[in-house]
Scaffold this motif. Structure first.
Motif, PDB file in Angstrom:
ATOM      1  N   GLU A   1       1.067  -1.140   0.072  1.00 45.94           N
ATOM      2  CA  GLU A   1       0.046   0.057   0.186  1.00 45.94           C
ATOM      3  C   GLU A   1       0.873   1.209  -0.035  1.00 45.94           C
ATOM      4  OE1 GLU A   1      -3.226  -0.111  -0.038  1.00 45.94           O
ATOM      5  OE2 GLU A   1      -3.370  -2.143  -0.069  1.00 45.94           O
ATOM      6  N   LEU A   2       0.372   2.333  -0.513  1.00 44.22           N
ATOM      7  CA  LEU A   2       1.240   3.528  -0.457  1.00 44.22           C
ATOM      8  C   LEU A   2       1.687   3.731   0.608  1.00 44.22           C
ATOM      9  CD1 LEU A   2       2.248   5.639  -2.463  1.00 44.22           C
ATOM     10  CD2 LEU A   2      -0.007   7.084  -2.138  1.00 44.22           C
ATOM     11  N   ASN A   3       0.924   3.746   1.755  1.00 41.93           N
ATOM     12  CA  ASN A   3       1.202   4.180   2.964  1.00 41.93           C
ATOM     13  C   ASN A   3       2.294   3.532   3.736  1.00 41.93           C
ATOM     14  OD1 ASN A   3      -0.111   1.895   3.776  1.00 41.93           O
ATOM     15  ND2 ASN A   3      -1.835   2.920   4.899  1.00 41.93           N
ATOM     16  N   GLN A   4       2.693   2.482   3.229  1.00 42.44           N
ATOM     17  CA  GLN A   4       3.832   1.566   3.706  1.00 42.44           C
ATOM     18  C   GLN A   4       5.133   2.222   2.962  1.00 42.44           C
ATOM     19  OE1 GLN A   4       1.753  -2.307   2.193  1.00 42.44           O
ATOM     20  NE2 GLN A   4       3.124  -2.948   3.908  1.00 42.44           N
ATOM     21  N   ALA A   5       5.237   3.066   2.198  1.00 42.92           N
ATOM     22  CA  ALA A   5       6.311   3.697   1.438  1.00 42.92           C
ATOM     23  C   ALA A   5       7.102   4.760   2.671  1.00 42.92           C
ATOM     24  CB  ALA A   5       5.929   4.267   0.078  1.00 42.92           C
ATOM     25  N   ASP A   6       8.306   4.474   2.648  1.00 39.88           N
ATOM     26  CA  ASP A   6       8.956   5.607   3.701  1.00 39.88           C
ATOM     27  C   ASP A   6       9.335   6.682   3.113  1.00 39.88           C
ATOM     28  OD1 ASP A   6       8.553   3.919   6.027  1.00 39.88           O
ATOM     29  OD2 ASP A   6      10.393   3.017   5.671  1.00 39.88           O
ATOM     30  N   ARG A   7       9.576   6.347   1.629  1.00 41.55           N
ATOM     31  CA  ARG A   7      10.253   7.600   0.712  1.00 41.55           C
ATOM     32  C   ARG A   7       9.714   7.395  -0.708  1.00 41.55           C
ATOM     33  NH1 ARG A   7      13.715   4.416   3.286  1.00 41.55           N
ATOM     34  NH2 ARG A   7      14.941   5.393   5.000  1.00 41.55           N
ATOM     35  N   PHE A   8       9.494   8.527  -1.146  1.00 38.23           N
ATOM     36  CA  PHE A   8       9.100   8.708  -2.690  1.00 38.23           C
ATOM     37  C   PHE A   8      10.120   9.466  -3.292  1.00 38.23           C
ATOM     38  CE2 PHE A   8       6.927   9.720  -6.341  1.00 38.23           C
ATOM     39  CZ  PHE A   8       5.869   8.664  -6.682  1.00 38.23           C
ATOM     40  N   TYR A   9      11.122   8.918  -3.897  1.00 31.99           N
ATOM     41  CA  TYR A   9      12.028   9.816  -4.633  1.00 31.99           C
ATOM     42  C   TYR A   9      11.592  10.335  -5.987  1.00 31.99           C
ATOM     43  CZ  TYR A   9      15.477   8.215  -1.276  1.00 31.99           C
ATOM     44  OH  TYR A   9      16.032   7.608  -0.086  1.00 31.99           O
ATOM     45  N   VAL A  10      11.420  11.496  -6.451  1.00 30.46           N
ATOM     46  CA  VAL A  10      11.254  12.075  -7.560  1.00 30.46           C
ATOM     47  C   VAL A  10      12.625  12.576  -8.141  1.00 30.46           C
ATOM     48  CG1 VAL A  10       9.913  13.670  -8.836  1.00 30.46           C
ATOM     49  CG2 VAL A  10       8.946  12.806  -7.001  1.00 30.46           C
ATOM     50  N   ALA A  11      12.712  11.780  -9.500  1.00 31.24           N
ATOM     51  CA  ALA A  11      14.356  12.237  -9.758  1.00 31.24           C
ATOM     52  C   ALA A  11      14.231  12.760 -11.233  1.00 31.24           C
ATOM     53  CB  ALA A  11      15.071  10.873 -10.105  1.00 31.24           C
ATOM     54  N   GLY A  12      15.340  13.514 -11.750  1.00 25.71           N
ATOM     55  CA  GLY A  12      15.373  13.896 -13.214  1.00 25.71           C
ATOM     56  C   GLY A  12      14.949  15.439 -13.094  1.00 25.71           C
ATOM     57  N   SER A  13      15.204  15.891 -14.384  1.00 29.34           N
ATOM     58  CA  SER A  13      14.978  17.655 -14.510  1.00 29.34           C
ATOM     59  C   SER A  13      13.815  18.011 -14.300  1.00 29.34           C
ATOM     60  CB  SER A  13      15.634  18.215 -15.672  1.00 29.34           C
ATOM     61  OG  SER A  13      14.983  17.322 -16.731  1.00 29.34           O
ATOM     62  N   PHE A  14      12.819  17.059 -14.656  1.00 28.78           N
ATOM     63  CA  PHE A  14      11.230  17.296 -14.628  1.00 28.78           C
ATOM     64  C   PHE A  14      10.848  17.379 -12.930  1.00 28.78           C
ATOM     65  CE2 PHE A  14       6.641  16.354 -14.020  1.00 28.78           C
ATOM     66  CZ  PHE A  14       6.387  17.133 -14.860  1.00 28.78           C
ATOM     67  N   GLY A  15      11.210  16.368 -12.273  1.00 26.84           N
ATOM     68  CA  GLY A  15      10.976  15.964 -11.051  1.00 26.84           C
ATOM     69  C   GLY A  15      11.798  17.148  -9.897  1.00 26.84           C
ATOM     70  N   LYS A  16      12.792  17.762 -10.668  1.00 22.89           N
ATOM     71  CA  LYS A  16      13.545  18.566  -9.683  1.00 22.89           C
ATOM     72  C   LYS A  16      12.622  19.885  -9.748  1.00 22.89           C
ATOM     73  CE  LYS A  16      17.991  21.094  -9.538  1.00 22.89           C
ATOM     74  NZ  LYS A  16      19.254  21.218 -10.210  1.00 22.89           N
ATOM     75  N   TYR A  17      11.995  20.515 -10.966  1.00 29.85           N
ATOM     76  CA  TYR A  17      11.356  21.903 -11.024  1.00 29.85           C
ATOM     77  C   TYR A  17      10.070  21.650 -10.672  1.00 29.85           C
ATOM     78  CZ  TYR A  17      16.015  23.342 -12.464  1.00 29.85           C
ATOM     79  OH  TYR A  17      17.332  23.416 -12.549  1.00 29.85           O
ATOM     80  N   VAL A  18       9.305  20.570 -10.993  1.00 28.51           N
ATOM     81  CA  VAL A  18       7.716  20.518 -10.879  1.00 28.51           C
ATOM     82  C   VAL A  18       7.271  20.743  -9.478  1.00 28.51           C
ATOM     83  CG1 VAL A  18       7.436  18.269 -10.588  1.00 28.51           C
ATOM     84  CG2 VAL A  18       5.598  19.349 -11.739  1.00 28.51           C
ATOM     85  N   SER A  19       6.117  21.554  -9.425  1.00 31.14           N
ATOM     86  CA  SER A  19       5.542  21.731  -8.028  1.00 31.14           C
ATOM     87  C   SER A  19       4.935  20.278  -7.862  1.00 31.14           C
ATOM     88  CB  SER A  19       4.443  22.851  -8.254  1.00 31.14           C
ATOM     89  OG  SER A  19       3.565  22.656  -7.028  1.00 31.14           O
ATOM     90  N   VAL A  20       5.493  19.753  -6.494  1.00 30.86           N
ATOM     91  CA  VAL A  20       4.964  18.496  -6.021  1.00 30.86           C
ATOM     92  C   VAL A  20       3.377  18.753  -5.769  1.00 30.86           C
ATOM     93  CG1 VAL A  20       4.859  16.969  -3.973  1.00 30.86           C
ATOM     94  CG2 VAL A  20       6.967  17.893  -4.945  1.00 30.86           C
TER      95      VAL A  20
ATOM     96  N   GLU B   1       2.053  11.754   2.078  1.00 33.67           N
ATOM     97  CA  GLU B   1       2.525  12.727   2.999  1.00 33.67           C
ATOM     98  C   GLU B   1       3.778  13.225   2.465  1.00 33.67           C
ATOM     99  OE1 GLU B   1       3.675  10.974   7.268  1.00 33.67           O
ATOM    100  OE2 GLU B   1       2.110   9.585   6.542  1.00 33.67           O
ATOM    101  N   ARG B   2       3.818  14.678   2.482  1.00 28.10           N
ATOM    102  CA  ARG B   2       4.709  15.551   1.730  1.00 28.10           C
ATOM    103  C   ARG B   2       5.984  15.367   2.079  1.00 28.10           C
ATOM    104  NH1 ARG B   2       0.053  15.404   0.089  1.00 28.10           N
ATOM    105  NH2 ARG B   2      -1.021  17.115  -1.170  1.00 28.10           N
ATOM    106  N   GLU B   3       6.306  14.961   3.308  1.00 26.58           N
ATOM    107  CA  GLU B   3       7.658  15.072   3.955  1.00 26.58           C
ATOM    108  C   GLU B   3       8.340  13.746   3.440  1.00 26.58           C
ATOM    109  OE1 GLU B   3       4.749  13.961   7.355  1.00 26.58           O
ATOM    110  OE2 GLU B   3       5.002  15.367   5.831  1.00 26.58           O
ATOM    111  N   LYS B   4       7.549  12.684   2.916  1.00 28.49           N
ATOM    112  CA  LYS B   4       8.058  11.641   2.476  1.00 28.49           C
ATOM    113  C   LYS B   4       8.512  11.775   1.028  1.00 28.49           C
ATOM    114  CE  LYS B   4       5.624   8.161   5.384  1.00 28.49           C
ATOM    115  NZ  LYS B   4       4.728   7.072   5.379  1.00 28.49           N
ATOM    116  N   MET B   5       8.180  12.793   0.357  1.00 30.05           N
ATOM    117  CA  MET B   5       8.680  12.994  -0.921  1.00 30.05           C
ATOM    118  C   MET B   5       9.874  13.769  -1.214  1.00 30.05           C
ATOM    119  SD  MET B   5       4.903  13.756  -2.881  1.00 30.05           S
ATOM    120  CE  MET B   5       5.365  12.951  -4.455  1.00 30.05           C
ATOM    121  N   ILE B   6      10.821  13.083  -1.629  1.00 30.75           N
ATOM    122  CA  ILE B   6      12.179  13.593  -1.664  1.00 30.75           C
ATOM    123  C   ILE B   6      12.524  14.093  -3.227  1.00 30.75           C
ATOM    124  CG2 ILE B   6      14.543  13.049  -1.303  1.00 30.75           C
ATOM    125  CD1 ILE B   6      13.349  11.034   0.693  1.00 30.75           C
ATOM    126  N   ASN B   7      13.080  15.059  -3.402  1.00 22.95           N
ATOM    127  CA  ASN B   7      13.695  15.589  -4.871  1.00 22.95           C
ATOM    128  C   ASN B   7      14.954  15.128  -4.816  1.00 22.95           C
ATOM    129  OD1 ASN B   7      14.584  16.930  -7.043  1.00 22.95           O
ATOM    130  ND2 ASN B   7      14.457  18.831  -6.127  1.00 22.95           N
TER     131      ASN B   7
END
Length: 513
Positions: free
Chosen positions: A401-420, A433-439
């Protein structure tokens, strides 16, 4: 540092009647005494330099070693002590942009970084156009190979303006997708696209730089691929994030023209890849463009008015020329939150007089003379849906389940600049949870740097490839059904996006429950 190259000062004993060891043996034994335990090969071109260089140097020399995948190779000899002048290059070979980073391999310090557009673009902004351009044509394939090399050299030339040492580098690590590595090596890449997708080379490893026409003394290492669409840039991202070492569950997502996804931890790694489309880089959008000066990269709607931010407009003298990926995500998110488009992404002209009709379809003027059309929204929704179902299907296949993920890494140039927040609002990213999303930034480049400075990570790369299980998204039974559901904003199942529903309630005073 114990990287892919070494530079050592040797104060050799002078030959005498009592010590008649060869020059070659004298160097090898001195290297062993300095802690070089692996085999060292001295090629003939270096043997030819031993005389009279050793005599002239008074037997005080610096030798440069480059790892070739099996042993150290002596690639340069200099008079005196130049061991402090030890450099290497990390390269992110992107289909749009090439980035080269110069490193001090003694300290690990970043000395400089430069980028340029990939010169392959002249044969098409999308990879397929380039693949078809050179299919079964050795001459055209060589043109693309040289353009790839020239892109790297252009970055090296830029680095040389401030740090004129790039030609003295001993090793280079390149991370790129499977097609880019094929082009760098001068290999036809049609196999990447065409069934049965058995690529010609997935682990090219170490290659002499001179064989690739790259002006270095030593070797170039190309990160290996897992499959046709999951290339070395993602394996490099694994090395950077160390997802494969962690106890908790992590999601790694690199979204661009293609989307690559890895879910797992130290016990398992599930991966997959699929086409996302060129919309993220402004492709197929009427006024779309790459994130250059003049591109709208951020949009907000407040008080019934559209406000935009333009790249490079700090002086206020640059007018908007078009809209890039991050701006598109913002614009669609804001249109949806304002109620100017509905859950299907269709314009609601009764909500604002800013929506008008041009060229036979509804559109909105987001900047003076620049219009975003219904067809643009429709195309982008397909892209965001593809991104969504990659995560959805991978989580389901892993039994998580999504809530089991401790971290959600968003990589690449698009992930770097797009608004979460905007990406979640339209359903491109999951609502978590936003704090789990990592650029993760340019994890491809960072992973290349880490390997350049630490040869031991070669074993980790083998481990990652061994543990990865690849999933073909299109072969999942309900793929089309999932795709249709994900084409709604943010999704047909509102419960998956509680924070978006709360935003809609506040912005429009709408209740969905």
């Amino acid at each position: 540092m114990r990287g892919l190259s070494r530079k050592l000062y040797l104060d050799l004993s002078v030959p005498t009647e009592e010590d008649q060891r060869s020059d070659q043996q004298r160097i090898l034994e001195a290297l062993s005494a300095e802690g070089v335990k692996e085999e060292v090969h001295i090629p003939v071109r270096m043997l030819r330099q031993l005389y009279p260089l050793l005599d002239r140097a008074g037997w005080k020399i610096t030798v440069s070693l480059s790892w070739n995948g099996e042993k150290w190779e002596l690639v340069d000899i200099e008079s005196g002590d130049t061991a402090r002048q030890h450099y290497g290059l990390a390269v992110d070979l992107g289909s749009t942009t090439v980035v080269v980073r110069l490193l001090d391999c003694n300290s690990g310090e970043i000395l400089g970084e430069e980028s340029c557009f990939n010169k392959q673009i002249q044969w098409g902004t999308d990879i397929l156009s380039r693949i078809f351009f050179c299919k079964d044509d050795r001459k055209k394939l060589e043109e693309i190979r040289l353009a790839t090399v020239e892109s790297i050299i252009e970055c090296m030339d830029k680095l040389d303006v401030k740090h004129p040492v790039s030609r003295k580098c001993l090793s280079m690590v390149v991370a790129g997708n499977t097609t880019m590595i094929h082009f760098l090596l001068g290999i036809d890449a049609f196999c990447v696209f065409y069934t049965p997708h058995a690529v010609h080379a997935d682990r090219p490893g170490f290659q002499p730089a001179k064989d690739l026409d790259i002006p270095l003394n030593g070797y170039v290492y190309c990160y290996p691929a897992k499959s046709n669409y999951l290339g070395g840039d993602i394996i490099s991202g694994m090395i950077e994030t160390e997802l494969y070492k962690k106890d908790g569950i992590s999601v790694f997502f690199d979204i661009g023209t293609n989307g690559e996804l890895v879910i797992g931890n130290k016990d398992f790694l599930l991966c997959g890849a699929g086409a996302a489309g060129p919309a993220l880089e402004g492709g197929v959008v009427h006024t779309g463009m790459r994130a250059d000066a003049g591109a709208v990269d951020s949009v907000r709607i407040r008080g019934g008015k559209i406000h935009v931010h333009v790249i490079g407009n700090s002086s206020g003298k640059i007018s908007p020329k078009g809209i890039c990926g991050s701006g598109i995500v913002d614009l669609i998110a804001e249109l949806f939150l304002e109620g100017w488009i509905d859950i299907r992404g269709k314009f609601s002209p009764e909500k604002t007089n800013l929506i008008q009709k041009r060229e036979g379809q509804l559109c909105i003027e987001y900047a003076p003379g620049l219009y975003f059309y219904q067809k643009d929204i429709d195309e982008f929704i397909l892209t965001k849906a593809a991104a969504h179902i990659m995560v959805e299907i991978m989580l389901r296949e892993s039994g998580l389940e999504l809530n089991q993920a401790d971290r959600f890494y968003v990589a690449g140039s698009f992930g770097k600049y797009v608004s979460v927040e905007s990406a979640i609002t339209i359903g491109m990213y999951p609502d978590m949870e936003r704090e789990k999303m990592i650029n993760a930034g340019n994890s491809s480049l960072e992973g290349a740097q880490k390997l350049l400075l630490n040869k031991e990570l070669l074993a980790d790369i083998d481990q990652i490839l061994e543990e990865m299980t690849y999933i073909q998204f299109a072969e999942v039974d309900d793929f089309l059904e999932q795709m249709v559901a994900a084409q709604a904003l943010p999704h047909t199942d509102y419960k998956k996006y509680p924070t978006v529903m709360e935003k809609l309630k506040k912005r429009q005073n709408i209740c969905f429950y």
